[in-house]
Design a protein around this motif. Structure first.
Motif, PDB file in Angstrom:
ATOM      1  N   GLU A   1      48.662 -68.648 129.273  1.00 12.46           N
ATOM      2  CA  GLU A   1      48.367 -67.998 130.433  1.00 12.46           C
ATOM      3  C   GLU A   1      48.126 -69.001 131.707  1.00 12.46           C
ATOM      4  O   GLU A   1      47.560 -70.205 131.384  1.00 12.46           O
ATOM      5  CB  GLU A   1      47.151 -67.254 130.469  1.00 12.46           C
ATOM      6  N   LYS A   2      48.636 -68.731 132.743  1.00  9.46           N
ATOM      7  CA  LYS A   2      48.525 -69.570 134.082  1.00  9.46           C
ATOM      8  C   LYS A   2      47.228 -69.959 134.354  1.00  9.46           C
ATOM      9  O   LYS A   2      47.335 -71.315 134.415  1.00  9.46           O
ATOM     10  CB  LYS A   2      49.228 -68.670 135.257  1.00  9.46           C
ATOM     11  N   GLU A   3      46.076 -69.518 134.146  1.00  8.28           N
ATOM     12  CA  GLU A   3      44.557 -69.931 134.469  1.00  8.28           C
ATOM     13  C   GLU A   3      44.427 -71.054 133.456  1.00  8.28           C
ATOM     14  O   GLU A   3      43.897 -71.969 133.774  1.00  8.28           O
ATOM     15  CB  GLU A   3      43.919 -68.766 134.359  1.00  8.28           C
ATOM     16  N   MET A   4      44.758 -70.938 132.176  1.00  7.23           N
ATOM     17  CA  MET A   4      44.496 -71.771 131.201  1.00  7.23           C
ATOM     18  C   MET A   4      45.291 -73.080 131.561  1.00  7.23           C
ATOM     19  O   MET A   4      44.746 -74.122 131.141  1.00  7.23           O
ATOM     20  CB  MET A   4      44.782 -71.120 129.753  1.00  7.23           C
ATOM     21  N   ILE A   5      46.652 -72.808 131.560  1.00  8.87           N
ATOM     22  CA  ILE A   5      47.513 -73.968 132.221  1.00  8.87           C
ATOM     23  C   ILE A   5      46.789 -74.995 132.935  1.00  8.87           C
ATOM     24  O   ILE A   5      46.635 -75.997 132.946  1.00  8.87           O
ATOM     25  CB  ILE A   5      48.885 -73.514 132.376  1.00  8.87           C
ATOM     26  N   GLU A   6      46.345 -74.041 134.188  1.00  7.38           N
ATOM     27  CA  GLU A   6      45.544 -74.996 135.260  1.00  7.38           C
ATOM     28  C   GLU A   6      44.386 -75.556 134.772  1.00  7.38           C
ATOM     29  O   GLU A   6      44.132 -76.671 135.113  1.00  7.38           O
ATOM     30  CB  GLU A   6      45.496 -74.087 136.496  1.00  7.38           C
ATOM     31  N   GLN A   7      43.625 -74.922 133.836  1.00  5.33           N
ATOM     32  CA  GLN A   7      42.342 -75.612 133.756  1.00  5.33           C
ATOM     33  C   GLN A   7      42.679 -76.758 132.591  1.00  5.33           C
ATOM     34  O   GLN A   7      41.959 -77.859 132.763  1.00  5.33           O
ATOM     35  CB  GLN A   7      41.433 -74.542 132.711  1.00  5.33           C
TER      36      GLN A   7
END
Length: 107
Positions: free
Chosen positions: A42-48
């Motif tokens: 998921e995009k949020e996880m990638i960013e984190q």
């Protein structure tokens, strides 16, 4: 797909030098040498993960496939969205990053 990445994944899995799973990788970023992200993250996880990896100066590889394909690459019968190597040679890291960059340019 990089043959070096494929071989490194199989070897590291046999030797127990991988951390698998997004949450586990996030918790062990400091112990990582290289992080591999599938397209299923998921995009949020990638960013984190990217933020944490940048802080620790850990290279990231965006695997051009799903979590199912990444799991199979390790010889496993289940999906793996994120993997981090806890031990890998610097030469292998450089080769994997070079191969991945070349693949991304060809896409």
């Amino acid at each position: 797909m990089s043959k070096i990445l494929e071989k490194s994944l199989k070897d590291a899995h046999k030797e127990g030098k991988l951390t698998m799973g997004t949450k586990q990788v996030l918790n062990s970023v400091k112990n990582s040498k290289l992080i591999v992200l599938s397209q299923s993250v998921e995009k949020e996880m990638i960013e984190q993960i990217e933020t944490d990896a940048k802080k620790e100066k850990i290279p990231l590889v965006n695997f051009q496939g799903t979590s199912v394909a990444l799991g199979r690459l390790c010889g496993l019968q289940f999906r793996i969205s994120t993997i981090s190597f806890t031990s890998i040679d610097d030469a292998n890291i450089k080769s994997i990053l070079k191969d991945t960059e070349a693949e991304e340019k060809n896409d």
